[in-house]
Design a protein around this motif. Structure first.
Motif, PDB file in Angstrom:
ATOM      1  N   SER A 132       0.850  -1.303  -0.023  1.00  0.00           N
ATOM      2  CA  SER A 132      -0.030  -0.095   0.019  1.00  0.00           C
ATOM      3  C   SER A 132       1.079   1.377   0.060  1.00  0.00           C
ATOM      4  CB  SER A 132      -0.978   0.057   1.082  1.00  0.00           C
ATOM      5  OG  SER A 132      -0.253   0.173   2.503  1.00  0.00           O
ATOM      6  N   THR A 270      -5.503   5.795  -0.128  1.00  0.00           N
ATOM      7  CA  THR A 270      -4.521   4.875  -0.167  1.00  0.00           C
ATOM      8  C   THR A 270      -4.581   3.727  -1.263  1.00  0.00           C
ATOM      9  OG1 THR A 270      -4.164   5.169   2.158  1.00  0.00           O
ATOM     10  CG2 THR A 270      -2.893   3.251   1.155  1.00  0.00           C
ATOM     11  N   HIS A 272      -4.071   0.281  -2.809  1.00  0.00           N
ATOM     12  CA  HIS A 272      -3.364  -1.186  -2.289  1.00  0.00           C
ATOM     13  C   HIS A 272      -3.105  -2.275  -3.285  1.00  0.00           C
ATOM     14  CE1 HIS A 272      -4.893  -0.082   1.923  1.00  0.00           C
ATOM     15  NE2 HIS A 272      -5.808   0.358   1.469  1.00  0.00           N
ATOM     16  N   GLU A 331      -8.495   7.370   6.284  1.00  0.00           N
ATOM     17  CA  GLU A 331      -8.844   6.930   4.820  1.00  0.00           C
ATOM     18  C   GLU A 331     -10.023   7.470   4.231  1.00  0.00           C
ATOM     19  OE1 GLU A 331      -6.391   4.953   3.312  1.00  0.00           O
ATOM     20  OE2 GLU A 331      -7.493   5.154   1.553  1.00  0.00           O
ATOM     21  N   PRO A 333     -12.971   7.969   1.797  1.00  0.00           N
ATOM     22  CA  PRO A 333     -13.592   6.847   0.929  1.00  0.00           C
ATOM     23  C   PRO A 333     -13.612   7.238  -0.383  1.00  0.00           C
ATOM     24  CG  PRO A 333     -15.124   7.666   2.670  1.00  0.00           C
ATOM     25  CD  PRO A 333     -13.909   8.634   2.902  1.00  0.00           C
ATOM     26  N   PHE A 334     -13.544   6.297  -1.326  1.00  0.00           N
ATOM     27  CA  PHE A 334     -13.577   6.438  -2.776  1.00  0.00           C
ATOM     28  C   PHE A 334     -15.048   6.377  -3.062  1.00  0.00           C
ATOM     29  CE2 PHE A 334     -13.416   5.248  -7.018  1.00  0.00           C
ATOM     30  CZ  PHE A 334     -12.270   5.935  -7.600  1.00  0.00           C
TER      31      PHE A 334
END
Lengths: 544, 362
Positions: A132, A270, A272, A331, A333-334
């Motif tokens: 990542s 991030t 992955h 993180e 969110p997408f």
């Protein structure tokens, strides 16, 4: 390196506008990885599946995985053939079924965008995240001092304020063509909209004014992270780069870039890197994929990955490489729907980013009549005008100023059109009309024509991404020296316009390399067949 | 109607999601007599690929080859190609039997693993201080209080609204549990089953009215997450790598396996295992399709060696609390072997649950 910044060979002729962006094929094992500056790019590798050789559609920053993949081959017998692709392009290839039978696996920074395409669901299997890396901001020491920032406290809002106040400039890749740019766009939109959960259309709208002023500070764009790093180094007057933490730390190690890597306190996106098998792959390939995945998840490979690439390990017990800060970040969110993701991209392309001013310096000398070169040129340019319902990235952008500058013994004409937001049709029609009327006649005055292009860009809006595309099929009839001294005499701001040269027909590689190196551009190879000129022109869009 | 069609389409499309895991790699068991091919839920993949499992099966005359699929999409596969299906819960089994033309087959339930929410230590502390979870002193496991948690979700509570969160930069934004896609993945589906039960006055949602009543809250649990993962693997790895969300839905087996197999890594040091106080415990269900695999289910369920290996991979064999407790004794701080204080509820029918999933995502 004799051939300078030439790009890798494109994969087998690709014609569709989207597939054409899968520009670089690299045989990672046995030949060198083919990002900027590879001495001997691999020949087209589009091939049938061979036992023990996995064909993978991949994000271009994975070029740095070469040593790890070599070790993987030694350990498992499974080799990997990587073909670079951007997010949208990969999603399109997989969802449309074009990837079936052509690739055995995909290895992108993220499958999040791809999963927004329902057609893709049945095509993916066993997604295994391998490592990542968050999208971060790398800031030069002098800029950091000037801003008085404490790196651990910086937020996206603080970055925005600095940019809006004219205190910070930066480079970022094109979100439409590059995974890192796309992740950066989502990060910034989340950070600046104040969204507490996954982005919605309303969030994007709310953030619009801030995003616009944020992107006013973007001074460098690129179709790939590799070239962005190179261009950043050459420019020297850009304060920061938005890119993966892994890329920024690698720049510090390899090029002594001296960047302070900031993961904004209010959150990151991030990557992955899920290695994902395609259900269409032959059984043998899926077994090979399994073996490779198992190896890459193992402690030895994970250690090598983090030490060599500065990505973070995902296997318990493996420590991140020195320099990877352990502080946690939220993180971001997408987006969960395609309409939000596509809306964000369209907004970036047509409204938020600084507009482009693009000059096409086109060799229409007599020799262009041979082998229907003129026909191929016309068709490649026409493709860039798209169709009525072209998606994001598939035509000249709203607000873009497009200039055609055909030349023979001298510049024949200077034809300029501006694509009007909300009403792109007339300009696109006019460009198509001009392209149709290109006639092969006369000699090849490359340097004089380039001068004219710089002079044209010198007038008009200075606050734009300016670039010149040079397409010639032969050697120049005029003298390089004149151009060199002309270029040397330009004010700094105007020197920043790069020339992207296209090798075509019998053009002189040395000559074109010289021009691209001098101007901070890049060389594209369109010498291998029918579709390759389309492919080169399409790929260059990422740099405009 | 359109919605139903959408669901059907989604299920159909997901039917193709299969992965190949060739059990055992290169090891060819010397006495293999029968090769059986099965489709399994992905969290059992490592179990079937464990060389010790391969050997134990070979000793009993089996070579087992597996492909993985979302448990809730198996009924859409060409099941005639398989000797057995092994979804991660019992709920999809009837559909699988019907699709394979083996209705009424003798299914077995070799093991199960409860759903847990894995939290970073600081996140668990903040939630405990705000009465959303309960963790006894000295323990690394606790209970997620579903009532208060769902109330917080319904009110769009953010981490920064919770006292004590300010000291942690990453505890920011909407408070949610990172789940998998409830339309395709077992853990996400069962999470909706449990939460919808709580939201439906502690009764199983069984009709359209129940769906309509609970859907708004389900949306708040799912839509806020944005892109959804296909399996618990990605969020779990992200958690291990130090990135990702502070609260993730996982199976207890993932933690129990990590603790037993990699105790030296300290990967669980910063982890608190939260058992939701209302849950659907559904056993992995072995559905034999061909004559060849008829006995395999009971072998997996009853063979002492295979049971022991299942425990090593974190699963709980049927009636296996003593085995599970003994094997995990040195990690007792993290686990709740007796599932003390947890209310076990039934899941809605597959049809209702999938309708709920579609609403939650839509």
């Amino acid at each position: 390196m004799s051939d300078g910044g030439i790009l890798g060979t494109r994969t087998a002729p690709v014609r569709g506008r989207l597939t054409a962006a899968v520009a670089l094929a690299a045989t990672l094992l046995g030949a060198s990885a083919c990002d900027a500056g590879s001495p001997d790019p691999a020949k087209p590798t589009q091939s049938k599946y061979q036992e023990g050789r996995l064909r993978v559609l991949a994000s271009s920053e994975l070029a740095d995985m070469e040593p790890v993949l070599k070790a993987a081959k030694a350990a498992t017998g499974v080799g990997v053939e990587l073909t670079w692709s951007g997010t949208l392009d990969a999603a399109e290839q997989v969802a449309s079924g074009k990837a079936d039978g052509k690739y055995d696996a995909i290895w992108l920074s993220s499958n999040d965008y791809l999963r927004l395409r329902p057609e893709a669901a049945g095509k993916l299997s066993s997604e295994t995240p391998v490592m990542s890396s968050p999208v971060a901001l790398g800031v030069r020491a002098d800029a950091l001092a000037r801003l008085g920032w404490k790196p651990e406290e910086v937020t996206w809002s603080a970055v925005h304020e600095a940019v809006a106040a004219g205190k910070l400039t930066y480079g970022m890749t094109d979100p439409v063509r590059s995974n890192s740019g796309f992740s950066a766009l989502v990060s910034v939109a989340s950070g600046l909209s104040g969204a507490q959960a996954a982005l919605t259309d309303a969030d994007v709208k709310t953030a619009q004014p801030k995003l616009k002023s944020f992107f006013a500070g973007q001074k460098l764009t690129s179709g790939s992270s590799g070239w962005l790093a190179t261009a950043y180094a050459q420019r020297g007057d850009v304060d920061a780069l938005v890119n993966y933490e892994s890329v920024l730390l690698s720049m510090n190690r390899d090029a002594k870039a001296g960047l302070t890597v900031i993961r904004p306190r209010d959150g990151v996106v991030t990557a992955h890197y899920p290695l994902t098998l395609l259900t269409s792959a032959p059984a043998g390939a899926r077994e090979s994929g399994r073996a490779l995945t198992d190896y890459l998840s193992g402690a030895e490979a994970q250690k090598a990955i983090t030490e060599k690439t500065f990505r973070r390990p995902v296997t318990a017990g493996v420590q991140p490489a020195a320099g990877l800060n352990a502080d946690k970040r939220r993180e971001l969110p997408f987006p969960g729907t395609r309409s939000v993701a596509d809306g964000l991209l369209a907004s970036y392309e047509n409204e938020l980013r600084r507009p482009s001013r693009t000059v096409y310096v086109l060799d229409t000398s007599g020799s262009m009549e041979e082998q229907d070169r003129i026909g191929r040129l016309r068709s490649a340019l026409t493709e860039l005008t798209g169709t009525g319902d072209s998606g994001t990235g598939q035509r000249f952008r709203d607000r873009e100023e497009v200039t055609l500058l055909p030349f023979g013994d001298k510049v024949k004409e200077v034809l300029t059109h501006v694509v009007e937001p909300g009403n792109p049709g007339p300009a696109l029609d006019a460009i198509r009309g001009d392209v149709k009327s290109l006639r092969p006649e006369g000699g090849t005055a490359v340097y004089g024509s380039l001068k004219a292009a710089y002079e044209h860009l010198g007038q008009g809006n200075a606050d734009a991404f300016t670039s010149i595309v040079l397409m010639t099929d032969g050697q120049s009839g005029d003298r390089a020296k004149d151009f060199d001294s002309f270029y040397a005499g330009l004010p700094d701001a105007r020197k920043h316009t790069p020339v992207f040269a296209v090798l075509f027909g019998d053009s002189d590689r040395k000559e074109l390399t010289h021009i691209t190196e001098l101007t901070g551009g890049r060389l594209f190879d369109a010498t291998d067949g029918n579709g390759s000129l389309d492919g080169a022109f399409e790929e260059i869009r990422g740099y405009q | 109607m359109r919605r139903i069609l959408g669901i059907a389409l989604a299920v159909l499309l997901l039917g193709g999601v299969i992965a190949v895991a060739l059990a055992g790699g290169e090891e060819t068991p010397p006495t293999a007599t029968k090769t059986v091919k099965g489709v399994i839920g992905s969290e059992k993949s490592e179990y079937f690929r464990d060389p010790d499992v391969v050997k134990a099966l070979a000793d009993k005359g089996y070579t087992v080859k597996t492909e993985t699929s979302g448990s809730w999409a198996m009924d859409q596969l060409a099941l005639k190609e398989f000797d057995f299906a092994f979804p991660s819960s019992s709920e999809p089994a009837p559909e699988i039997e019907a699709a394979a033309g083996v209705k009424g087959a003798q299914t077995t339930k070799p093991f199960f693993s409860p759903l847990v929410v894995i939290a970073r230590a600081n996140a668990a502390k903040v939630l405990a201080d705000n009465n959303l979870v309960k963790v006894e002193p000295g323990r690394k496991w606790g209970t997620l209080l579903m009532g208060p948690y769902l109330k917080a979700a319904a009110e769009d509570r953010n981490w920064q609204d919770l006292s004590g969160s300010a000291a942690h930069a990453e505890l920011n934004g909407r408070l949610f549990i990172k789940t998998t896609d409830p339309a395709t993945s077992n853990s996400g589906a069962l999470f909706l089953a449990a939460t919808s039960n709580v939201a439906n006055d502690k009764t199983v949602v069984s009709d359209q009215a129940g769906i309509d009543r609970t859907a708004p809250l389900m949306q708040k649990l799912i839509r806020v997450q944005g892109a959804l993962e296909p399996s618990t693997d990605d969020p779990f790895r992200a958690f291990i790598s130090g990135s990702g969300e502070p609260l993730i839905l996982a199976y207890e087996s993932q933690v129990a396996s990590l603790l037993q197999q990699k105790p030296e890594t300290g990967a669980a040091d910063n982890m608190v295992v939260l058992y939701p106080d209302t849950t659907v415990n559904s056993p992995h269900t072995f559905v034999p399709i061909s004559e060849n695999a008829k006995e395999l289910g009971s072998l997996l369920a009853n063979d002492p060696k295979l049971r022991q290996l299942a425990v090593r991979h974190g699963f709980r064999p049927q009636n296996g609390v003593p085995e599970f407790t003994a094997a995990t004794a040195s990690h007792a701080a993290y686990l709740n072997p007796e599932l003390t204080g947890i209310r076990q509820v039934s899941a809605p029918t597959v049809k209702i649950l999938m309708a709920l999933a579609a609403r939650a995502k839509g």
